[in-house]
Design an enzyme around this catalytic site. Structure first.
Site, short mmCIF file in Angstrom:
data_model
loop_
_atom_site.label_atom_id
_atom_site.label_comp_id
_atom_site.label_asym_id
_atom_site.label_seq_id
_atom_site.Cartn_x
_atom_site.Cartn_y
_atom_site.Cartn_z
N SER A 174 -9.31 1.49 3.23
CA SER A 174 -8.45 2.29 2.38
C SER A 174 -7.35 1.50 1.67
O SER A 174 -6.72 2.03 0.77
CB SER A 174 -7.79 3.39 3.20
OG SER A 174 -6.94 2.83 4.20
N LYS A 213 0.86 -1.19 0.00
CA LYS A 213 0.00 0.00 0.00
C LYS A 213 0.89 1.23 0.00
O LYS A 213 1.90 1.27 0.74
CB LYS A 213 -0.88 -0.04 1.26
CG LYS A 213 -1.81 1.13 1.46
CD LYS A 213 -2.63 0.91 2.73
CE LYS A 213 -3.66 2.00 2.96
NZ LYS A 213 -4.50 1.73 4.15
N SER A 263 -9.45 -0.78 7.52
CA SER A 263 -8.98 -0.59 6.15
C SER A 263 -8.25 -1.76 5.49
O SER A 263 -7.95 -1.70 4.30
CB SER A 263 -8.07 0.65 6.08
OG SER A 263 -8.82 1.81 6.25
#
Lengths: 68, 464
Positions: free
Chosen positions: B155, B80, B179
């Site tokens: 996210s 990420k 997330s």
């Protein structure tokens, strides 16, 4: 702070007080929505269940190695 | 040979170790797949095929010399884009940090590199792990591989999309209010937020210090346990790091669950919030399946979900505003609208409310942890709804808060999202398993037993 919702002029002044002076009118509308939502959330926090003995989750503590 | 896109980490490791699969051919196949499909899905914010091929060539020569390093040697992974990889920008999917070149690897990156992993690239996120899906950022939002018109969760959105799309078998995400587990739920894969402090957060852009966790997204439970085995461990330079022995997360896989006590936290998704009927049915079916496997099922209760969510948001927004205050003063126009609004929510939270939220947190956590005197594992919903359309702001706003993941960022408990079927539109459904602190091996055991008894793990999306 009172419980009633803020308006755009309130939030403009509050923002200026903490240095958020570059917000456009659109940004201030975002801040107004966010702040009113945060204030509404306060009423759903279960504060009434707390007693004075309930400490925060991050009470500062020293370990042996921190002593000088 | 099996389609390389759907090889699990465990399968790939066996083939790579036995020299039946070349790391270079493996990496090339996944690079080609992402080049062909990812323009429709935006999982990668920055693909790094040159680094991947260099890593793969190195792995190939080492394995050829008999220097096999373990399950991730020669295996592709992604990060990420709030996780540092030395020499590459860590943008947090934001114009604010688009030129922020990392000077060192995050601890999780160090561990994946040391294990001989093949780095495929940086993956899309919601801006600063909070503002998304957004179309007003320098990069587009990731989309759901099961239907590209739908939201893929966030996210850690690119981590979910890339893993579910067969662009890589494992990715790193982060989880402050759900997330990792949200994209796992929306994309039909496995996502683990381990116990707070089990995985170092050093080298990761913070959202809210006391709630942030680094987590793992994979297509199978076994792969998830393998990845956690690799990245868990004490880090003296992470103030939240737990100083205890880690590892052994695959040790209980394959053991039965007869007699294990599963507590269903039903009021979260039937009373405190009303989950979508298909989501509720999938959770009920999962409970029946666990019972059929020999688990002892009971119903448990805790404080209302809304109390946990209000507590999480009060702490999260306060800590996040502290991180972002300087940029919000100086460069408010450089945020996307969604992140700016969510981050400014902490601007006027009273100090007393923040402190009271942390007091309430301690109390909620103690009450929740006490449940484990009666049960071994808690089962509840992850999301209340399947993925909605990504171009429907009202549906996104409605579903954003309809989740029961954030309570376990507050309690610090390990929590795992596991696929539990599909709705009538073909979108994934999921259940969440939660354990007492540091009980990850047991959670994986229960999830693995369920996974092996259901058909979901073998189903993959048809990509555009």
């Amino acid at each position: 702070m009172a419980n009633e919702n803020l308006n755009i002029d309130d939030v403009r002044k509050l923002a200026a007080d903490i240095g958020l002076t570059r917000l456009t009118d659109a940004h201030l509308q975002e801040l107004l929505r966010a702040t009113n939502a945060a204030r509404a959330r306060r009423t759903t926090l279960g504060n009434h269940t707390l007693t004075y003995a309930d400490e925060p989750s991050h009470v500062f503590s020293l370990h042996t190695g921190d002593a000088t | 040979m099996t389609d390389l896109a759907w090889l699990t980490v465990a399968e790939a490791a066996e083939l790579l170790r036995g020299k039946k699969l070349s790391p270079v051919e493996y990496a090339k196949a996944l690079i080609a797949r992402a080049e062909r499909h990812d323009p429709h899905y935006n999982a990668y914010l920055r693909a790094t095929p040159d680094i991947a091929l260099e890593d793969a060539r190195r792995a190939e020569s080492e394995i050829r010399r008999g220097e096999w390093r373990g399950a991730f040697h020669g295996v592709p992974y992604g990060l990420k884009d709030i996780v540092d990889y030395s020499g590459l920008p860590t943008t947090a999917h934001s114009k604010i940090l688009q030129d922020n070149v990392a000077k060192a690897d995050a601890v999780v990156t160090q561990k994946l590199r040391a294990a001989g992993g093949v780095f495929m690239g940086k993956l899309s996120t919601h801006e600063f792990a909070t503002g998304g899906p957004s179309f007003d950022l320098p990069w587009p939002p990731a989309r759901n591989p099961w239907n590209r018109d739908h939201f893929c969760g966030g996210s850690s959105s690119g981590s979910g999309t890339a893993t579910a799309s067969g662009f890589l078998p494992a990715a790193i995400g982060t989880d402050t209010g759900g997330s990792v587990r949200n994209p796992a739920t929306m994309c039909g894969i496995v996502g683990m937020k381990a116990t707070y402090g089990l995985v170092s957060r050093r080298g990761v852009v913070p959202l809210a210090y006391s709630l942030d966790h680094v987590g793992t997204l994979t297509r199978t439970v076994r792969d998830n346990a393998l990845m956690l085995d690799l990245i868990a461990g004490h880090d003296a330079q992470d103030p939240g790091s737990a100083n205890r022995a880690t590892g052994g997360y695959t040790a209980q896989l394959g053991r039965d669950i007869k007699g294990l006590r599963v507590g269903v936290l039903r009021h979260f998704y039937t009373r405190d919030m009303q989950a979508d009927t298909e989501m509720t049915a999938s959770i009920d079916n999962a409970v029946k399946k666990l019972a059929a496997l020999g688990a002892e099922i009971s119903e448990v209760s805790s404080a209302p979900l809304g109390e946990y969510l209000a507590c999480n948001r009060t702490i999260l927004t306060s800590e996040a505003f502290a991180v972002h205050e300087k940029w919000l003063r100086e460069r408010p126009q450089d945020y996307g609208a969604l992140a700016r609004e969510r981050l400014m929510a902490g601007a006027f939270v009273r100090a007393a409310d923040y402190v009271n939220a942390t007091r309430l947190r301690r109390k909620l956590a103690a009450e929740f942890h006490a449940l484990f005197a009666e049960v071994d594992v808690v089962l509840t919903a992850s999301s209340m709804d399947p993925a909605c359309r990504i171009d429907d702001p009202e549906a996104l706003e409605y579903t954003y808060g309809r989740q029961s993941r954030a309570p376990f960022n507050l309690t610090g408990s390990p929590a795992l999202s596991v696929p539990a079927g599909f709705d009538a539109n073909g979108m994934p459904l999921a259940v969440q398993l939660v354990g007492k602190p540091f009980s990850e091996a047991l959670l994986y055991r229960v999830a693995h037993a369920y996974e092996q008894a259901t058909p979901w793990v073998g189903q993959h999306p048809e990509l555009a």
